[in-house]
Design an enzyme around this catalytic site. Structure first.
Site, PDB file in Angstrom:
ATOM      1  CB  CYS A   7      -0.982  -0.021   1.171  1.00  0.00           C
ATOM      2  SG  CYS A   7      -0.231   0.054   2.812  1.00  0.00           S
ATOM      3  NE  ARG A  13      -4.602   1.550   1.752  1.00  0.00           N
ATOM      4  CZ  ARG A  13      -4.419   2.355   0.734  1.00  0.00           C
ATOM      5  NH1 ARG A  13      -5.303   2.352  -0.248  1.00  0.00           N
ATOM      6  NH2 ARG A  13      -3.377   3.159   0.676  1.00  0.00           N
ATOM      7  CG  ASP A 123      -5.404   5.920   2.508  1.00  0.00           C
ATOM      8  OD1 ASP A 123      -5.429   5.451   3.662  1.00  0.00           O
ATOM      9  OD2 ASP A 123      -4.524   6.687   2.091  1.00  0.00           O
TER      10      ASP A 123
END
Ligand code: 4NP
Length: 152
Positions: A7, A13, A123
């Protein structure tokens, strides 16, 4: 099989994806290697975001021991598959790949569930706890699919 999750910051994440894949593989008795990295350098050395840790703990998975690192060109040799969370990660990861074989290893993780659609794992950094729970669910389903394919 060695799988890398990527990420931007490597604190939300991708460490969640790493923790979920590791957990699900253990439940299935599968031997795989997993790691995660960020395309950015802002959070190198940091533990996962507290909200990511909490969302994972709600599912019984600990990720407090993970530490953020930046994606490195050598990762394309070390790993068999590299999963990205959003379009920006995907493009930034591909930009580091030097060969066609390396480029072929890079895949948007939600393409496992929705082939070719390049859907994004949003996000959650600037949102609230519910964003982290939503990310958990998407990554859980995608990781199950990844492991199903290893079985097959
Ligand atoms: P991640 O989330 O890419 O899922 O780890 C982010 C973490 C930090 C920032 C952006 C996204 N940041 O801008 O610092």
């Amino acid at each position: 099989m060695k799988i890398l999750m990527v990420c931007l910051g490597n604190i939300c994440r991708s460490p969640m994806a790493e923790g979920i894949l590791r957990h699900q593989a253990q439940l299935r008795g599968l031997q795989i290697e997993t790691d995660s990295a960020g395309t950015g350098n802002y959070h190198i050395g940091e533990a996962p975001d507290r909200r990511a840790q909490a969302a994972m703990l709600r599912k019984g998975i600990q990720i407090h021991d993970l530490r953020a690192r930046q994606l490195h060109p050598s990762d394309f040799d070390r790993f068999d598959a590299i999963y990205t969370m959003d379009r920006s990660n995907y493009n930034n990861t591909l930009a580091l790949a030097r060969t066609e074989a390396h480029r072929k290893k890079v895949k948007p993780i939600l393409d496992e569930l929705f082939p070719g659609e390049h859907r994004e794992v949003p996000d959650p950094y600037f949102g609230g706890d519910s964003g982290f729970d939503a990310v958990y669910q998407m990554l859980h389903d995608a990781c199950e699919r990844i492991l199903d394919q290893l079985h097959a």
